[in-house]
Design a protein around this motif. Structure first.
Motif, PDB file in Angstrom:
ATOM      1  N   TRP A   2      61.015  22.108  23.844  1.00 16.97           N
ATOM      2  CA  TRP A   2      60.673  20.688  23.939  1.00 16.97           C
ATOM      3  C   TRP A   2      60.089  20.336  25.315  1.00 16.97           C
ATOM      4  CZ3 TRP A   2      62.784  17.542  27.631  1.00 16.97           C
ATOM      5  CH2 TRP A   2      63.987  17.949  28.222  1.00 16.97           C
ATOM      6  N   THR A   3      60.512  21.086  26.348  1.00 16.10           N
ATOM      7  CA  THR A   3      59.985  20.804  27.682  1.00 16.10           C
ATOM      8  C   THR A   3      58.485  21.125  27.754  1.00 16.10           C
ATOM      9  OG1 THR A   3      60.737  23.006  28.352  1.00 16.10           O
ATOM     10  CG2 THR A   3      62.172  21.153  28.867  1.00 16.10           C
ATOM     11  N   ALA A   4      58.067  22.200  27.084  1.00 14.31           N
ATOM     12  CA  ALA A   4      56.644  22.546  27.065  1.00 14.31           C
ATOM     13  C   ALA A   4      55.845  21.499  26.296  1.00 14.31           C
ATOM     14  CB  ALA A   4      56.452  23.935  26.447  1.00 14.31           C
ATOM     15  N   ALA A   5      56.420  20.979  25.211  1.00 11.90           N
ATOM     16  CA  ALA A   5      55.739  19.943  24.436  1.00 11.90           C
ATOM     17  C   ALA A   5      55.556  18.677  25.263  1.00 11.90           C
ATOM     18  CB  ALA A   5      56.531  19.644  23.159  1.00 11.90           C
ATOM     19  N   VAL A   6      56.580  18.299  26.021  1.00  8.19           N
ATOM     20  CA  VAL A   6      56.473  17.118  26.890  1.00  8.19           C
ATOM     21  C   VAL A   6      55.407  17.339  27.949  1.00  8.19           C
ATOM     22  CG1 VAL A   6      57.680  15.747  28.639  1.00  8.19           C
ATOM     23  CG2 VAL A   6      58.836  16.342  26.498  1.00  8.19           C
ATOM     24  N   LEU A   7      55.356  18.537  28.514  1.00  7.02           N
ATOM     25  CA  LEU A   7      54.334  18.853  29.515  1.00  7.02           C
ATOM     26  C   LEU A   7      52.930  18.705  28.919  1.00  7.02           C
ATOM     27  CD1 LEU A   7      53.680  19.850  32.361  1.00  7.02           C
ATOM     28  CD2 LEU A   7      53.945  22.196  31.528  1.00  7.02           C
ATOM     29  N   LEU A   8      52.746  19.156  27.690  1.00  4.24           N
ATOM     30  CA  LEU A   8      51.446  19.015  27.028  1.00  4.24           C
ATOM     31  C   LEU A   8      51.096  17.542  26.813  1.00  4.24           C
ATOM     32  CD1 LEU A   8      48.976  20.235  25.671  1.00  4.24           C
ATOM     33  CD2 LEU A   8      50.318  20.455  23.555  1.00  4.24           C
ATOM     34  N   ILE A   9      52.066  16.731  26.454  1.00  6.07           N
ATOM     35  CA  ILE A   9      51.825  15.298  26.244  1.00  6.07           C
ATOM     36  C   ILE A   9      51.373  14.629  27.543  1.00  6.07           C
ATOM     37  CG2 ILE A   9      52.966  13.093  25.769  1.00  6.07           C
ATOM     38  CD1 ILE A   9      54.679  14.598  23.690  1.00  6.07           C
ATOM     39  N   VAL A  10      52.040  14.939  28.638  1.00  2.48           N
ATOM     40  CA  VAL A  10      51.674  14.357  29.933  1.00  2.48           C
ATOM     41  C   VAL A  10      50.229  14.714  30.298  1.00  2.48           C
ATOM     42  CG1 VAL A  10      52.145  14.408  32.412  1.00  2.48           C
ATOM     43  CG2 VAL A  10      54.039  14.271  30.780  1.00  2.48           C
ATOM     44  N   ILE A  11      49.889  15.993  30.150  1.00  2.00           N
ATOM     45  CA  ILE A  11      48.531  16.454  30.456  1.00  2.00           C
ATOM     46  C   ILE A  11      47.513  15.736  29.570  1.00  2.00           C
ATOM     47  CG2 ILE A  11      46.982  18.449  30.333  1.00  2.00           C
ATOM     48  CD1 ILE A  11      49.416  20.180  31.082  1.00  2.00           C
ATOM     49  N   ALA A  12      47.830  15.622  28.280  1.00  2.00           N
ATOM     50  CA  ALA A  12      46.908  15.004  27.330  1.00  2.00           C
ATOM     51  C   ALA A  12      46.675  13.532  27.655  1.00  2.00           C
ATOM     52  CB  ALA A  12      47.449  15.162  25.910  1.00  2.00           C
ATOM     53  N   LEU A  13      47.710  12.817  28.040  1.00  2.00           N
ATOM     54  CA  LEU A  13      47.560  11.393  28.342  1.00  2.00           C
ATOM     55  C   LEU A  13      46.767  11.159  29.628  1.00  2.00           C
ATOM     56  CD1 LEU A  13      51.067   9.995  27.302  1.00  2.00           C
ATOM     57  CD2 LEU A  13      48.896   9.909  26.035  1.00  2.00           C
ATOM     58  N   ILE A  14      46.899  12.055  30.593  1.00  2.00           N
ATOM     59  CA  ILE A  14      46.075  11.957  31.807  1.00  2.00           C
ATOM     60  C   ILE A  14      44.595  12.085  31.447  1.00  2.00           C
ATOM     61  CG2 ILE A  14      45.456  13.144  33.951  1.00  2.00           C
ATOM     62  CD1 ILE A  14      48.445  13.836  34.270  1.00  2.00           C
ATOM     63  N   THR A  15      44.285  13.046  30.585  1.00  2.00           N
ATOM     64  CA  THR A  15      42.894  13.232  30.163  1.00  2.00           C
ATOM     65  C   THR A  15      42.400  12.038  29.358  1.00  2.00           C
ATOM     66  OG1 THR A  15      42.948  15.643  30.227  1.00  2.00           O
ATOM     67  CG2 THR A  15      41.401  14.638  28.681  1.00  2.00           C
ATOM     68  N   ALA A  16      43.230  11.511  28.475  1.00  2.00           N
ATOM     69  CA  ALA A  16      42.829  10.353  27.681  1.00  2.00           C
ATOM     70  C   ALA A  16      42.497   9.159  28.576  1.00  2.00           C
ATOM     71  CB  ALA A  16      43.942   9.993  26.696  1.00  2.00           C
ATOM     72  N   ALA A  17      43.343   8.898  29.570  1.00  2.00           N
ATOM     73  CA  ALA A  17      43.106   7.779  30.488  1.00  2.00           C
ATOM     74  C   ALA A  17      41.814   7.995  31.288  1.00  2.00           C
ATOM     75  CB  ALA A  17      44.293   7.625  31.437  1.00  2.00           C
ATOM     76  N   SER A  18      41.573   9.226  31.691  1.00  2.00           N
ATOM     77  CA  SER A  18      40.352   9.525  32.445  1.00  2.00           C
ATOM     78  C   SER A  18      39.109   9.320  31.589  1.00  2.00           C
ATOM     79  CB  SER A  18      40.410  10.966  32.964  1.00  2.00           C
ATOM     80  OG  SER A  18      41.513  11.157  33.819  1.00  2.00           O
ATOM     81  N   GLY A  19      39.197   9.701  30.314  1.00  2.00           N
ATOM     82  CA  GLY A  19      38.078   9.472  29.414  1.00  2.00           C
ATOM     83  C   GLY A  19      37.766   7.999  29.257  1.00  2.00           C
ATOM     84  N   ALA A  20      38.808   7.161  29.233  1.00  2.00           N
ATOM     85  CA  ALA A  20      38.593   5.719  29.112  1.00  2.00           C
ATOM     86  C   ALA A  20      37.937   5.134  30.365  1.00  2.00           C
ATOM     87  CB  ALA A  20      39.940   5.030  28.853  1.00  2.00           C
ATOM     88  N   LEU A  21      38.241   5.695  31.533  1.00  2.00           N
ATOM     89  CA  LEU A  21      37.709   5.178  32.794  1.00  2.00           C
ATOM     90  C   LEU A  21      36.304   5.678  33.105  1.00  2.00           C
ATOM     91  CD1 LEU A  21      40.876   5.519  35.084  1.00  2.00           C
ATOM     92  CD2 LEU A  21      39.822   3.385  34.298  1.00  2.00           C
ATOM     93  N   ALA A  22      35.960   6.872  32.656  1.00  2.00           N
ATOM     94  CA  ALA A  22      34.721   7.530  33.073  1.00  2.00           C
ATOM     95  C   ALA A  22      33.457   6.693  32.871  1.00  2.00           C
ATOM     96  CB  ALA A  22      34.590   8.878  32.373  1.00  2.00           C
ATOM     97  N   PRO A  23      33.253   6.071  31.702  1.00  2.00           N
ATOM     98  CA  PRO A  23      31.998   5.319  31.525  1.00  2.00           C
ATOM     99  C   PRO A  23      31.855   4.139  32.467  1.00  2.00           C
ATOM    100  CG  PRO A  23      33.082   5.741  29.408  1.00  2.00           C
ATOM    101  CD  PRO A  23      34.076   6.072  30.473  1.00  2.00           C
ATOM    102  N   ARG A  24      32.950   3.671  33.032  1.00  2.00           N
ATOM    103  CA  ARG A  24      32.908   2.486  33.884  1.00  2.00           C
ATOM    104  C   ARG A  24      32.552   2.802  35.336  1.00  2.00           C
ATOM    105  NH1 ARG A  24      36.975   1.726  30.125  1.00  2.00           N
ATOM    106  NH2 ARG A  24      36.988  -0.311  29.089  1.00  2.00           N
ATOM    107  N   ILE A  25      32.662   4.072  35.733  1.00  2.00           N
ATOM    108  CA  ILE A  25      32.487   4.367  37.160  1.00  2.00           C
ATOM    109  C   ILE A  25      31.406   5.412  37.425  1.00  2.00           C
ATOM    110  CG2 ILE A  25      34.892   3.791  37.663  1.00  2.00           C
ATOM    111  CD1 ILE A  25      35.422   6.791  37.911  1.00  2.00           C
ATOM    112  N   GLY A  26      30.631   5.811  36.421  1.00  2.00           N
ATOM    113  CA  GLY A  26      29.613   6.827  36.623  1.00  2.00           C
ATOM    114  C   GLY A  26      28.551   6.379  37.624  1.00  2.00           C
ATOM    115  N   LEU A  27      28.106   7.318  38.478  1.00  2.00           N
ATOM    116  CA  LEU A  27      27.076   7.038  39.475  1.00  2.00           C
ATOM    117  C   LEU A  27      25.705   7.530  39.064  1.00  2.00           C
ATOM    118  CD1 LEU A  27      28.883   8.014  42.804  1.00  2.00           C
ATOM    119  CD2 LEU A  27      28.431   5.725  41.957  1.00  2.00           C
TER     120      LEU A  27
END
Length: 433
Positions: free
Chosen positions: A397-422
């Protein structure tokens, strides 16, 4: 001089970038598989198998620590002397270093010098890979027609599952040898194969032309004098978002492959061939996901696809490990495959997403640094997962939680990316044609 590039030329460049990247990932992934199956027994010899595995994974992580160094070196050179030259250097370096690993004597022959030399080779691997991916993606995107950037940017990404197929397939074959032959010389063969593969990659890379955007920068004398510094000062938010967007495709991948191979063989006592076959099946499926993801990025935008892929990976984390925990071969393979398929969705579009974040004069440095900041963190994922596993008494279960944390960081970054592109230079160049 025209900067126009035909679809045929773009395909040639993308294919050359793909082949070189496939070789780089083949070499890099070999080490991860060998760390789980060989290096923990023949190089990092201790009285405790868990300690030996942790030591092997620590050397595995050393390659990721070195990758930002490669990004600094080759990112700077790529923005100063050209993308093509750097790609020739990086593919040569990793091919030679990987072949040398196949020649290294083990602990029982030269003692403590064996793990030291092995770790040194891993560091050199990391430096080479740190400069490879950013250059390959940048070159592919800058040659691509604007309407087809997603599919061409995905070509270097396909090098990753191809590298997995080649490396895991090579270990599946040598694993058929008797154990004493495998330990004595069989494990070395996949590493020694890097030498002839390097010749093929160099032949194809020499046919690639320099990026038209970089040539325009040269003509107009618009190159940055210190691109790495400028990325940090001018585009630090983009750097962080870029790193977060690629974290799942790299860190999640090593969690589901490198860590799961160790967890499956050491804790669940699953036959190693089942786990290796699982990575092979997952790699085949990943190729289709990457191709589809490139097309989806052209329609819906890379940021949105990254967000959806991150959320889907978070949802599937626990079910994937439940399937692996059954130890039933078909279910284990299914769990690995589904997890890799979903985490590959953001990976499919990361080339387009990252190149959109940075302008041409900073692009190689920005893309390379973003990807390799994520890789630096990712290199410790198997080590962290192993430590968490030990702390939880061998429960996944600890590995599954680690995967969830990583996945949510990527999801949040995907949401932010179009707003800050140079980057708008590709669109501007296209309008000039």
């Amino acid at each position: 001089m025209s900067t126009a590039v035909t679809d045929k030329q773009a395909r040639t460049v993308a294919f050359g970038a793909f082949v070189g990247t496939a070789l780089e990932w083949y070499d890099f992934f070999l080490y991860g598989t060998a760390a789980s199956l060989v290096f923990n027994r023949l190089f990092f010899v201790t009285g405790d198998p868990v300690v030996a595995t942790v030591a092997a994974f620590a050397s595995f992580a050393a390659g990721f620590v070195a990758r930002p160094v490669g990004a600094l070196i080759f990112g700077h050179l790529g923005d100063r002397i050209g993308r093509r030259t750097c790609l020739l250097i990086t593919v040569t370096l990793i091919g030679i270093v990987t072949g040398i690993i196949g020649l290294l004597p083990d602990y029982f022959t030269i003692g403590v010098a064996a793990p030291i030399l092995l770790t040194l080779m891993r560091i050199l691997q990391g430096i080479a890979v740190g400069g490879e991916w950013g250059g390959a993606v940048t070159l592919a995107v800058e040659h691509a027609p604007i309407e087809h950037r997603g599919r061409y940017a995905a070509m270097p990404q396909i090098g990753s599952p191809i590298g997995t197929l080649l490396s895991s397939g090579a270990f599946v074959l040598v694993s058929l040898l008797p154990p004493e032959s495998f330990d004595a010389w069989g494990w070395r063969l996949p590493f020694l194969a890097a030498f002839p593969l390097l010749l093929v990659a160099l032949y194809l890379r020499l046919k690639i032309e320099e990026s038209p955007l970089f040539e325009q920068l040269l003509r107009e004398d618009e190159r940055a004098s210190a691109p790495v510094r400028d990325v940090v000062l001018r585009a630090f938010p983009q750097l962080l978002v870029g790193a977060g967007s690629t974290l799942l495709g790299v860190g999640g991948f090593y969690l589901i492959t490198t860590f799961v191979i160790s967890y499956g063989t050491g804790t669940l006592h699953i036959d190693r061939s089942v786990l290796l076959v699982g990575t092979l099946v997952a790699a085949v499926v990943e190729i289709g996901v990457l191709i589809a993801g490139g097309r989806l990025a052209e329609r819906h935008g890379a940021g949105r696809i990254t967000l959806l892929g991150g959320l889907a990976s978070a949802v599937i984390a626990f079910p994937a490990f439940w399937l692996i925990d059954t130890t039933v071969p078909l279910l284990v393979i299914l769990g690995i495959t589904v997890a890799v398929a979903l985490l590959s969705v953001p990976y499919a579009v990361s080339g387009v997403l990252l190149t959109d974040l940075f302008p041409a004069e900073l692009r190689h440095s920005g893309v390379a640094l973003s990807a390799n900041i994520a890789s630096l963190i990712s290199g410790f994922v198997p080590l962290l997962a192993t430590a968490f596993l030990a702390a939880s008494g061998g429960r996944s279960w600890t590995a599954a939680v680690l995967l969830i944390v990583i996945a949510l960081i990527t999801a949040a970054s995907g949401a932010l990316a179009p707003r800050i592109g140079l980057s708008r230079d590709v669109e501007v160049l296209e309008q000039k044609r």
